[in-house]
Scaffold this active site. Structure first.
Site, PDB file in Angstrom:
ATOM      1  N   GLU A   1      -0.531 -36.529-102.363  1.00 43.45           N
ATOM      2  CA  GLU A   1      -0.577 -35.683-101.168  1.00 43.45           C
ATOM      3  C   GLU A   1      -1.994 -35.693-100.607  1.00 43.45           C
ATOM      4  O   GLU A   1      -2.964 -35.871-101.349  1.00 43.45           O
ATOM      5  CB  GLU A   1      -0.200 -34.248-101.534  1.00 43.45           C
ATOM      6  CG  GLU A   1       1.195 -34.096-102.085  1.00 43.45           C
ATOM      7  CD  GLU A   1       1.548 -32.631-102.299  1.00 43.45           C
ATOM      8  OE1 GLU A   1       2.139 -32.043-101.399  1.00 43.45           O
ATOM      9  OE2 GLU A   1       1.201 -32.086-103.359  1.00 43.45           O
TER      10      GLU A   1
ATOM     11  N   ARG B   1      12.953  -6.971 -96.501  1.00 44.86           N
ATOM     12  CA  ARG B   1      12.497  -5.581 -96.386  1.00 44.86           C
ATOM     13  C   ARG B   1      12.223  -5.177 -94.939  1.00 44.86           C
ATOM     14  O   ARG B   1      12.413  -4.029 -94.564  1.00 44.86           O
ATOM     15  CB  ARG B   1      11.225  -5.424 -97.207  1.00 44.86           C
ATOM     16  CG  ARG B   1      11.413  -4.447 -98.334  1.00 44.86           C
ATOM     17  CD  ARG B   1      10.169  -4.265 -99.098  1.00 44.86           C
ATOM     18  NE  ARG B   1       9.371  -5.499 -99.084  1.00 44.86           N
ATOM     19  CZ  ARG B   1       8.354  -5.722 -99.888  1.00 44.86           C
ATOM     20  NH1 ARG B   1       8.009  -4.819-100.754  1.00 44.86           N
ATOM     21  NH2 ARG B   1       7.660  -6.846 -99.857  1.00 44.86           N
TER      22      ARG B   1
ATOM     23  N   LYS C   1      -3.351 -33.650-105.329  1.00 44.21           N
ATOM     24  CA  LYS C   1      -3.609 -33.181-103.972  1.00 44.21           C
ATOM     25  C   LYS C   1      -4.931 -33.754-103.475  1.00 44.21           C
ATOM     26  O   LYS C   1      -5.781 -34.143-104.265  1.00 44.21           O
ATOM     27  CB  LYS C   1      -3.650 -31.655-103.959  1.00 44.21           C
ATOM     28  CG  LYS C   1      -2.294 -31.055-104.345  1.00 44.21           C
ATOM     29  CD  LYS C   1      -2.116 -29.659-103.811  1.00 44.21           C
ATOM     30  CE  LYS C   1      -0.781 -29.061-104.234  1.00 44.21           C
ATOM     31  NZ  LYS C   1       0.369 -29.563-103.494  1.00 44.21           N
TER      32      LYS C   1
ATOM     33  N   HIS D   1      13.799 -29.580-104.505  1.00 47.14           N
ATOM     34  CA  HIS D   1      14.056 -30.194-103.199  1.00 47.14           C
ATOM     35  C   HIS D   1      13.895 -31.716-103.217  1.00 47.14           C
ATOM     36  O   HIS D   1      14.387 -32.409-102.346  1.00 47.14           O
ATOM     37  CB  HIS D   1      13.225 -29.524-102.085  1.00 47.14           C
ATOM     38  CG  HIS D   1      11.803 -29.959-102.018  1.00 47.14           C
ATOM     39  ND1 HIS D   1      10.836 -29.472-102.844  1.00 47.14           N
ATOM     40  CD2 HIS D   1      11.171 -30.844-101.213  1.00 47.14           C
ATOM     41  CE1 HIS D   1       9.682 -30.037-102.554  1.00 47.14           C
ATOM     42  NE2 HIS D   1       9.851 -30.879-101.557  1.00 47.14           N
TER      43      HIS D   1
ATOM     44  N   ASP E   1       3.606 -27.436-111.316  1.00 48.10           N
ATOM     45  CA  ASP E   1       4.035 -27.425-109.913  1.00 48.10           C
ATOM     46  C   ASP E   1       4.821 -28.690-109.534  1.00 48.10           C
ATOM     47  O   ASP E   1       5.733 -28.634-108.715  1.00 48.10           O
ATOM     48  CB  ASP E   1       2.781 -27.304-109.025  1.00 48.10           C
ATOM     49  CG  ASP E   1       3.137 -27.157-107.546  1.00 48.10           C
ATOM     50  OD1 ASP E   1       3.954 -26.280-107.231  1.00 48.10           O
ATOM     51  OD2 ASP E   1       2.587 -27.922-106.715  1.00 48.10           O
TER      52      ASP E   1
ATOM     53  N   HIS F   1       9.674 -32.087-110.068  1.00 47.59           N
ATOM     54  CA  HIS F   1       9.924 -33.221-109.173  1.00 47.59           C
ATOM     55  C   HIS F   1       9.771 -34.586-109.862  1.00 47.59           C
ATOM     56  O   HIS F   1      10.656 -35.438-109.787  1.00 47.59           O
ATOM     57  CB  HIS F   1       8.979 -33.177-107.969  1.00 47.59           C
ATOM     58  CG  HIS F   1       9.013 -31.884-107.206  1.00 47.59           C
ATOM     59  ND1 HIS F   1      10.148 -31.127-107.083  1.00 47.59           N
ATOM     60  CD2 HIS F   1       8.057 -31.210-106.515  1.00 47.59           C
ATOM     61  CE1 HIS F   1       9.888 -30.053-106.355  1.00 47.59           C
ATOM     62  NE2 HIS F   1       8.625 -30.078-106.003  1.00 47.59           N
TER      63      HIS F   1
HETATM   64  C1  BG6 Z   1       6.363 -28.251-103.809  1.00 54.27           C
HETATM   65  C2  BG6 Z   1       5.054 -27.946-104.445  1.00 54.27           C
HETATM   66  O1  BG6 Z   1       7.423 -28.041-104.700  1.00 54.27           O
HETATM   67  O2  BG6 Z   1       6.368 -29.603-103.372  1.00 54.27           O
HETATM   68  C3  BG6 Z   1       3.902 -28.222-103.497  1.00 54.27           C
HETATM   69  O3  BG6 Z   1       5.014 -26.581-104.855  1.00 54.27           O
HETATM   70  C4  BG6 Z   1       3.985 -29.622-102.954  1.00 54.27           C
HETATM   71  O4  BG6 Z   1       2.641 -28.006-104.129  1.00 54.27           O
HETATM   72  C5  BG6 Z   1       5.380 -29.911-102.406  1.00 54.27           C
HETATM   73  O5  BG6 Z   1       3.023 -29.754-101.928  1.00 54.27           O
HETATM   74  C6  BG6 Z   1       5.531 -31.364-102.032  1.00 54.27           C
HETATM   75  O6  BG6 Z   1       6.747 -31.539-101.360  1.00 54.27           O
HETATM   76  P1  BG6 Z   1       6.957 -32.724-100.309  1.00 54.27           P
HETATM   77  O7  BG6 Z   1       8.384 -32.619 -99.932  1.00 54.27           O
HETATM   78  O8  BG6 Z   1       6.011 -32.461 -99.189  1.00 54.27           O
HETATM   79  O9  BG6 Z   1       6.613 -33.972-101.046  1.00 54.27           O
END
Ligand code: BG6
Length: 481
Positions: free
Chosen positions: A213, A51, A328, A175, A232, A237
């Site tokens: 984390e 935008r 976390k 990812h 999440d 993942h």
């Molecule tokens: C994301 C989550 O998909 O992955 C986050 O939304 C998380 O909450 C993150 O912190 C962790 O990714 P990585 O690559 O740092 O392990």
């Protein structure tokens, strides 16, 4: 051993949400690193679309700053990279900018649209791409997680995308699948003779998957509090990691062969009994606010930690538990998969030799690598005493020239989009199956009105998570860097 870089075909990549956080932190710096590596051909073009009212020069300055902050690699070719960038201001819900964008696209190159925006806009973008003649049958769309909030919303998103694109054009990003070690899981399993014969419930006692984390929810509280660790992290993942560990060997390393096998694993997952599930929430301490203070909801029942025991009910894995845990503000940033093998059937060294088990630990981060714990004789003349030692392989050491970094997941994944390789992307039915497993678990704790167990920041999570394994006569591996 320097990695071989094969340039991809010329492309136009349009990044919707091109001024957003993900573009700034991951997508654009990742593209720059691929450019530095020589993977981007001369004719590649990247068009930011959002935008904001930038012109091309303004956008280039924005991108230069992002690369400065998150680039992580400088090949001193920033100007050459920026020269490939363009910008068009578009209104995702209106008409502004669309014909201008259409004019910028070329017909004879790969065309990809990255929807780096909230899922609420997917439908609007898809529709306008069609209306303005940009959605060619060969073009690709890339979408981010969260892919829905539950099965119903994921189905709706799939339907929205399917109204405009074939499944073969849709690249759903997780990812974790782009992480080097995650891909290595497949290489280790299916490229070696050593492991696969032992890869089943006859030889494997259990499997632990940990994604720990140290960060808290920080500024993402608004999003996170509606998701929690289950939505999440676990639904996507950790589930993907579990699939790669548990799946049968696909006949070929091709997108549908791999994804068919992953899907079978998800469908073979048993429902999770609530006795095999622990949710936690980090508490405030003297230095740091707790989860509730960070999200601003002092009565929040959302979990920032989850541990559970999953079972894959098929011939290969019946009886072998998969313990999953993620959270976390834990004691270290450490993600690993550990395959814990069974005891040898009989110890010729007698009971005093103690218990020794082989463990194959695949470290995702940090220090990507693989360790195999093996039992050997303790050196010295003191009789036959056994010790466990790690056979340790760090990928950076084994593979990279000194100082070379392992590419970020996004680098790999974006190049795969351009190459047209969907192997490391989630198929629509996979995502739906994952929600179909997750939904009843979440519904269960909501119906029971469960409140997550508090845990200290810098710990390994709530005590109950330790008990989850103790009850089964097992223990978690330590969380450490
Ligand atoms: C994301 C989550 O998909 O992955 C986050 O939304 C998380 O909450 C993150 O912190 C962790 O990714 P990585 O690559 O740092 O392990």
């Amino acid at each position: 051993m320097a990695s071989r870089v094969i340039p991809v075909d010329p492309f136009d990549l349009v990044i919707f949400g091109g001024t957003g956080d993900l573009a700034r932190r991951k997508i654009l710096p990742g593209l720059y690193r691929r450019f530095c590596a020589g993977q981007m051909p001369e004719e590649a073009r990247i068009i930011g679309a959002a935008r904001s009212d930038y012109d091309a020069a303004g956008y280039r300055a924005f991108v230069a700053e992002a690369i400065e902050e998150f680039g992580g690699r400088d090949c001193e070719q920033i100007d050459a990279f920026l020269a490939r960038l363009d910008y068009v201001a578009v209104d995702a819900k209106g008409t502004g900018g669309w014909s201008e964008l259409a004019q910028r696209l070329r017909d004879d190159v790969v065309r990809a649209f990255y929807f780096s925006v909230g899922p609420g806009l997917f439908g609007d973008l898809a529709e306008r791409l069609h209306k303005n003649g940009m959605a060619t049958p060969e073009c690709r769309v890339v979408v981010e997680k969260p892919f829905g909030h539950d099965l119903e919303s994921a189905r709706a998103l799939n339907a929205t995308l399917a109204a405009h694109f074939d499944e073969g054009q849709i690249y759903r990003i997780d990812h974790y699948l782009g992480k080097e070690t995650v891909q290595n899981l497949m290489a280790v399993r299916f490229g070696n003779m050593l492991f696969e014969p032992l890869w089943n419930s006859q030889y494997v006692d259990h499997i632990q998957i940990t994604v720990a984390e140290t960060v808290g929810v920080g500024g993402r509280g608004g999003y996170y509090d509606k998701s929690g660790a289950m939505r999440d992290m676990v639904q996507n993942h950790l589930m993907q990691l579990l699939c790669l560990i548990a799946m049968e060997p696909p006949a070929k390393f091709d997108p549908d062969a791999v994804r068919d096998e992953k899907l079978k694993v998800i469908r073979a997952l048993d429902p999770v009994d609530h006795h095999h599930l622990v949710r936690g929430q980090y508490e405030a301490d003297a230095q740091n606010p707790g989860y509730r203070e960070e999200t601003g909801d002092l009565r929040s029942k959302t979990e920032s930690f989850i541990a559970l025991r999953a079972s894959v009910s098929n011939w290969r894995w019946a009886g072998t538990p998969f313990y999953l845990r993620t959270g976390k503000r834990l004691r270290a940033r450490s993600s690993e998969i550990a395959v814990v093998f069974k005891d040898a059937p009989h110890s010729i060294f007698g009971p005093e030799a103690g218990r020794h088990r082989n463990i194959l630990a695949i470290r995702l981060q940090p220090n990507e690598g693989i360790t195999l714990k093996v039992t050997i004789k303790e050196p010295g003349p003191g009789g036959m005493r056994l010790v466990d030692v790690p056979l340790d392989m760090s990928f950076a050491e084994a593979l990279g020239p000194e100082g070379e970094e392992i590419p970020d997941a996004y680098e790999r994944l974006i190049m795969d989009v351009i190459r047209g390789n969907q192997t490391l992307f989630m198929r629509g039915d996979e995502v739906e199956a994952a929600w179909a497993w997750t939904d009843p678990i979440i519904r269960g704790w909501e119906e029971r009105g469960e409140v997550p167990k508090p845990y200290d920041q810098g710990s390994s999570g709530p005590e109950d998570a330790l008990m989850l394994l103790h009850r089964d006569g097992r223990r978690w591996r330590e969380i450490r860097e």
